[in-house]
Design a protein around this motif. Structure first.
Motif, PDB file in Angstrom:
ATOM      1  N   LYS A   1       0.847  -1.181   0.000  1.00 50.71           N
ATOM      2  CA  LYS A   1       0.000   0.000   0.000  1.00 50.71           C
ATOM      3  C   LYS A   1       0.889   1.239   0.000  1.00 50.71           C
ATOM      4  O   LYS A   1       1.776   1.364   0.838  1.00 50.71           O
ATOM      5  CB  LYS A   1      -0.878  -0.009   1.263  1.00 50.71           C
ATOM      6  N   ILE A   2       0.675   2.128  -0.935  1.00 49.73           N
ATOM      7  CA  ILE A   2       1.444   3.363  -0.969  1.00 49.73           C
ATOM      8  C   ILE A   2       0.515   4.526  -0.680  1.00 49.73           C
ATOM      9  O   ILE A   2      -0.499   4.708  -1.342  1.00 49.73           O
ATOM     10  CB  ILE A   2       2.140   3.559  -2.333  1.00 49.73           C
ATOM     11  N   ASN A   3       0.869   5.284   0.337  1.00 51.88           N
ATOM     12  CA  ASN A   3       0.066   6.430   0.726  1.00 51.88           C
ATOM     13  C   ASN A   3       0.461   7.630  -0.146  1.00 51.88           C
ATOM     14  O   ASN A   3       1.528   8.217   0.021  1.00 51.88           O
ATOM     15  CB  ASN A   3       0.314   6.751   2.209  1.00 51.88           C
ATOM     16  N   ARG A   4      -0.386   7.937  -1.088  1.00 49.07           N
ATOM     17  CA  ARG A   4      -0.046   8.993  -2.056  1.00 49.07           C
ATOM     18  C   ARG A   4      -0.002  10.386  -1.432  1.00 49.07           C
ATOM     19  O   ARG A   4       0.535  11.314  -2.011  1.00 49.07           O
ATOM     20  CB  ARG A   4      -0.980   8.958  -3.259  1.00 49.07           C
ATOM     21  N   TYR A   5      -0.570  10.533  -0.260  1.00 46.24           N
ATOM     22  CA  TYR A   5      -0.529  11.843   0.408  1.00 46.24           C
ATOM     23  C   TYR A   5       0.789  12.041   1.134  1.00 46.24           C
ATOM     24  O   TYR A   5       1.237  13.163   1.339  1.00 46.24           O
ATOM     25  CB  TYR A   5      -1.712  11.975   1.371  1.00 46.24           C
TER      26      TYR A   5
ATOM     27  N   ARG B   1      11.223  -0.143   3.955  1.00 48.73           N
ATOM     28  CA  ARG B   1      12.297   0.300   4.848  1.00 48.73           C
ATOM     29  C   ARG B   1      13.052   1.507   4.311  1.00 48.73           C
ATOM     30  O   ARG B   1      13.555   2.317   5.082  1.00 48.73           O
ATOM     31  CB  ARG B   1      13.265  -0.857   5.121  1.00 48.73           C
ATOM     32  N   ILE B   2      13.154   1.642   3.000  1.00 52.33           N
ATOM     33  CA  ILE B   2      13.945   2.737   2.426  1.00 52.33           C
ATOM     34  C   ILE B   2      13.159   4.053   2.359  1.00 52.33           C
ATOM     35  O   ILE B   2      13.742   5.123   2.373  1.00 52.33           O
ATOM     36  CB  ILE B   2      14.473   2.346   1.014  1.00 52.33           C
ATOM     37  N   CYS B   3      11.862   3.976   2.306  1.00 50.83           N
ATOM     38  CA  CYS B   3      11.066   5.196   2.135  1.00 50.83           C
ATOM     39  C   CYS B   3      11.290   6.173   3.292  1.00 50.83           C
ATOM     40  O   CYS B   3      11.037   5.833   4.451  1.00 50.83           O
ATOM     41  CB  CYS B   3       9.584   4.854   2.020  1.00 50.83           C
ATOM     42  N   PRO B   4      11.770   7.383   2.994  1.00 52.43           N
ATOM     43  CA  PRO B   4      12.090   8.357   4.039  1.00 52.43           C
ATOM     44  C   PRO B   4      10.876   8.937   4.758  1.00 52.43           C
ATOM     45  O   PRO B   4      11.011   9.483   5.846  1.00 52.43           O
ATOM     46  CB  PRO B   4      12.863   9.447   3.286  1.00 52.43           C
ATOM     47  N   VAL B   5       9.717   8.797   4.164  1.00 49.62           N
ATOM     48  CA  VAL B   5       8.527   9.368   4.795  1.00 49.62           C
ATOM     49  C   VAL B   5       7.515   8.315   5.264  1.00 49.62           C
ATOM     50  O   VAL B   5       6.432   8.649   5.727  1.00 49.62           O
ATOM     51  CB  VAL B   5       7.828  10.379   3.849  1.00 49.62           C
ATOM     52  N   GLY B   6       7.902   7.044   5.143  1.00 51.22           N
ATOM     53  CA  GLY B   6       7.015   5.976   5.603  1.00 51.22           C
ATOM     54  C   GLY B   6       5.710   5.879   4.832  1.00 51.22           C
ATOM     55  O   GLY B   6       4.664   5.592   5.398  1.00 51.22           O
ATOM     56  N   ALA B   7       5.805   6.102   3.531  1.00 52.36           N
ATOM     57  CA  ALA B   7       4.591   6.092   2.718  1.00 52.36           C
ATOM     58  C   ALA B   7       4.198   4.685   2.247  1.00 52.36           C
ATOM     59  O   ALA B   7       3.092   4.478   1.786  1.00 52.36           O
ATOM     60  CB  ALA B   7       4.765   7.005   1.514  1.00 52.36           C
ATOM     61  N   ILE B   8       5.147   3.736   2.394  1.00 51.97           N
ATOM     62  CA  ILE B   8       4.863   2.384   1.903  1.00 51.97           C
ATOM     63  C   ILE B   8       4.597   1.434   3.059  1.00 51.97           C
ATOM     64  O   ILE B   8       5.309   1.428   4.053  1.00 51.97           O
ATOM     65  CB  ILE B   8       6.036   1.846   1.048  1.00 51.97           C
TER      66      ILE B   8
ATOM     67  N   THR C   1       3.053  11.756 -11.037  1.00 58.03           N
ATOM     68  CA  THR C   1       3.104  12.012  -9.603  1.00 58.03           C
ATOM     69  C   THR C   1       2.523  10.847  -8.802  1.00 58.03           C
ATOM     70  O   THR C   1       1.852  11.020  -7.794  1.00 58.03           O
ATOM     71  CB  THR C   1       2.341  13.302  -9.252  1.00 58.03           C
ATOM     72  N   TRP C   2       2.847   9.647  -9.238  1.00 61.31           N
ATOM     73  CA  TRP C   2       2.281   8.478  -8.594  1.00 61.31           C
ATOM     74  C   TRP C   2       3.225   7.306  -8.723  1.00 61.31           C
ATOM     75  O   TRP C   2       3.831   7.121  -9.771  1.00 61.31           O
ATOM     76  CB  TRP C   2       0.913   8.163  -9.221  1.00 61.31           C
ATOM     77  N   VAL C   3       3.407   6.546  -7.664  1.00 58.53           N
ATOM     78  CA  VAL C   3       4.250   5.358  -7.733  1.00 58.53           C
ATOM     79  C   VAL C   3       3.348   4.157  -8.016  1.00 58.53           C
ATOM     80  O   VAL C   3       2.445   3.850  -7.244  1.00 58.53           O
ATOM     81  CB  VAL C   3       5.032   5.130  -6.418  1.00 58.53           C
ATOM     82  N   GLU C   4       3.621   3.511  -9.129  1.00 64.15           N
ATOM     83  CA  GLU C   4       2.827   2.349  -9.524  1.00 64.15           C
ATOM     84  C   GLU C   4       3.492   1.077  -9.004  1.00 64.15           C
ATOM     85  O   GLU C   4       4.700   0.936  -9.068  1.00 64.15           O
ATOM     86  CB  GLU C   4       2.780   2.240 -11.058  1.00 64.15           C
ATOM     87  N   VAL C   5       2.710   0.159  -8.511  1.00 68.87           N
ATOM     88  CA  VAL C   5       3.217  -1.141  -8.075  1.00 68.87           C
ATOM     89  C   VAL C   5       2.674  -2.213  -9.004  1.00 68.87           C
ATOM     90  O   VAL C   5       1.472  -2.282  -9.235  1.00 68.87           O
ATOM     91  CB  VAL C   5       2.732  -1.503  -6.652  1.00 68.87           C
ATOM     92  N   ASP C   6       3.596  -3.033  -9.511  1.00 68.01           N
ATOM     93  CA  ASP C   6       3.150  -4.173 -10.312  1.00 68.01           C
ATOM     94  C   ASP C   6       2.942  -5.317  -9.324  1.00 68.01           C
ATOM     95  O   ASP C   6       3.889  -5.970  -8.886  1.00 68.01           O
ATOM     96  CB  ASP C   6       4.217  -4.531 -11.358  1.00 68.01           C
TER      97      ASP C   6
END
Ligand code: SF4
Ligand code: SF4
Length: 58
Positions: A4-8, A47-54, A30-35
């Motif tokens: 789940k990616i939090n687009r906000y 773990r790498i996301c600096p803002v904890g969006a994933i 402006t959107w990260v797509e997941v296959d």
């Protein structure tokens, strides 16, 4: 299992796209797509996301 990616929260830095071992993430405008069919829910992008969006849901 899914991702789940939090687009906000996402700042579109592209860090997750670069670390994904399966190449399952793609920055599209402006959107990260997941296959979902390629993603193995390893959690590296989480773990790498600096803002904890994933969030990896198991
Ligand atoms: S959980 Fe792993 S395979 Fe899935 S998108 Fe993130 S880094 Fe890629
Ligand atoms: S690492 Fe986080 S902030 Fe950066 S593009 Fe990926 S989800 Fe967005």
């Amino acid at each position: 299992m899914s991702l789940k990616i939090n687009r906000y929260k996402c700042g579109y830095c592209g860090a997750c796209v670069g670390v994904c071992p399966k190449g399952a993430l793609e920055l599209v405008e402006t959107w990260v797509e997941v296959d979902e069919s390629t993603c193995i829910t390893c959690g590296i992008c989480d773990r790498i996301c600096p803002v904890g969006a994933i969030e990896v849901m198991k």
